[in-house]
Motif scaffolding. Structure first.
Motif, short mmCIF file in Angstrom:
data_model
loop_
_atom_site.label_atom_id
_atom_site.label_comp_id
_atom_site.label_asym_id
_atom_site.label_seq_id
_atom_site.Cartn_x
_atom_site.Cartn_y
_atom_site.Cartn_z
N GLU A 175 -2.36 8.66 13.43
CA GLU A 175 -1.93 10.05 13.20
C GLU A 175 -2.02 10.41 11.72
N MET A 176 -1.61 9.47 10.86
CA MET A 176 -1.72 9.71 9.42
C MET A 176 -3.18 9.91 9.02
N ALA A 177 -4.07 9.10 9.60
CA ALA A 177 -5.49 9.20 9.27
C ALA A 177 -6.07 10.53 9.75
N VAL B 274 0.84 -1.20 0.00
CA VAL B 274 0.00 0.00 0.00
C VAL B 274 0.87 1.25 0.00
N ASP B 275 0.51 2.20 -0.85
CA ASP B 275 1.13 3.52 -0.81
C ASP B 275 0.40 4.29 0.29
N LEU B 276 1.03 4.35 1.46
CA LEU B 276 0.36 4.94 2.63
C LEU B 276 0.03 6.41 2.42
N ALA B 277 0.84 7.11 1.65
CA ALA B 277 0.57 8.53 1.40
C ALA B 277 -0.72 8.72 0.60
N ALA B 278 -1.05 7.74 -0.23
CA ALA B 278 -2.25 7.85 -1.06
C ALA B 278 -3.44 7.07 -0.48
N ALA B 279 -3.21 6.32 0.58
CA ALA B 279 -4.26 5.48 1.14
C ALA B 279 -5.38 6.32 1.76
N PRO B 280 -6.62 5.87 1.62
CA PRO B 280 -7.74 6.60 2.22
C PRO B 280 -7.73 6.45 3.75
N PRO B 281 -8.35 7.39 4.44
CA PRO B 281 -8.36 7.33 5.91
C PRO B 281 -8.92 6.03 6.47
N TYR B 282 -9.94 5.45 5.83
CA TYR B 282 -10.51 4.22 6.39
C TYR B 282 -9.50 3.08 6.38
N LEU B 283 -8.60 3.06 5.40
CA LEU B 283 -7.58 2.01 5.38
C LEU B 283 -6.53 2.26 6.46
N LEU B 284 -6.17 3.51 6.65
CA LEU B 284 -5.22 3.83 7.72
C LEU B 284 -5.81 3.48 9.08
N GLU B 285 -7.11 3.70 9.25
CA GLU B 285 -7.79 3.30 10.49
C GLU B 285 -7.78 1.78 10.64
#
Length: 182
Positions: free
Chosen positions: A140-142, A109-120
């Motif tokens: 924090e990223m989310a 996953v490209d974390l910089a482009a990932a949507p907030p729900y995936l970061l959660e």
């Protein structure tokens, strides 16, 4: 006397060009081969990716994670340039309590482009396996991407608390309470 025109020959000639196209024949042959080798089921051969995706999501929402996960995994593998398949596969893995698997996929996953729900989802999985610093990082990223999301703020507060730093959780919870009073 004018020549008799057979109406059926005119119809036959209209569709003659379509019969000469190899694409339909090759598509059918390809699907039959995939079915024969057990790579896909006959029902999947007839279904579009969108239909399969919607079915998988509905199964997951109904709590049938074991049925949904292979479908989502297959879509993620078939369409690697469509990241939402992988994102939803990871989310349903999390719903199924398979947190280690979720975290093992994060390198894809490209974390910089990932949507907030995936970061959660990643934060929740990290928290569930008690990797609190990693959970804090994802939450924090989310919250930076979508500060209005309650789930991100609550997750971050829980991760801070679980990590033994409740003094960082308290201001977050107060802010959430101010933004979203009862």
């Amino acid at each position: 006397m004018p020549p008799l025109i057979d109406p059926f020959s005119r119809i036959e000639n209209t569709f003659a060009a379509a019969r000469r196209l190899p694409s339909r024949r090759w598509n059918v042959a390809w699907m039959v081969l995939l079915c024969l080798f057990g790579l896909i089921s006959p029902l999947e051969a007839a279904e579009s990716p969108k239909v399969r995706y919607e079915k998988a999501l509905q199964l997951a929402r109904d709590g049938k994670h074991d049925a949904a996960l292979p479908m989502l995994r297959q879509l993620a593998e078939e369409f690697p340039k469509e990241p939402f398949y992988l994102y939803d596969y990871m989310t349903v893995l999390s719903w199924a309590g398979r947190d280690q698997e979720v975290l093992s996929l994060r390198s894809r996953v490209d974390l910089a482009a990932a949507p907030p729900y995936l970061l959660e989802t990643l934060g929740r999985s990290a928290r569930n396996v008690r990797d609190y610093p990693l959970a804090i990082r994802f939450y924090e990223m989310a919250t930076k991407k979508a500060p209005e999301r309650v789930e991100s703020g609550l997750g971050l507060a829980r991760a801070y608390s679980d990590n033994g730093v409740p003094q960082k959780a308290i201001p977050l919870l107060k802010r959430l309470d101010e933004k979203h009073p009862k």
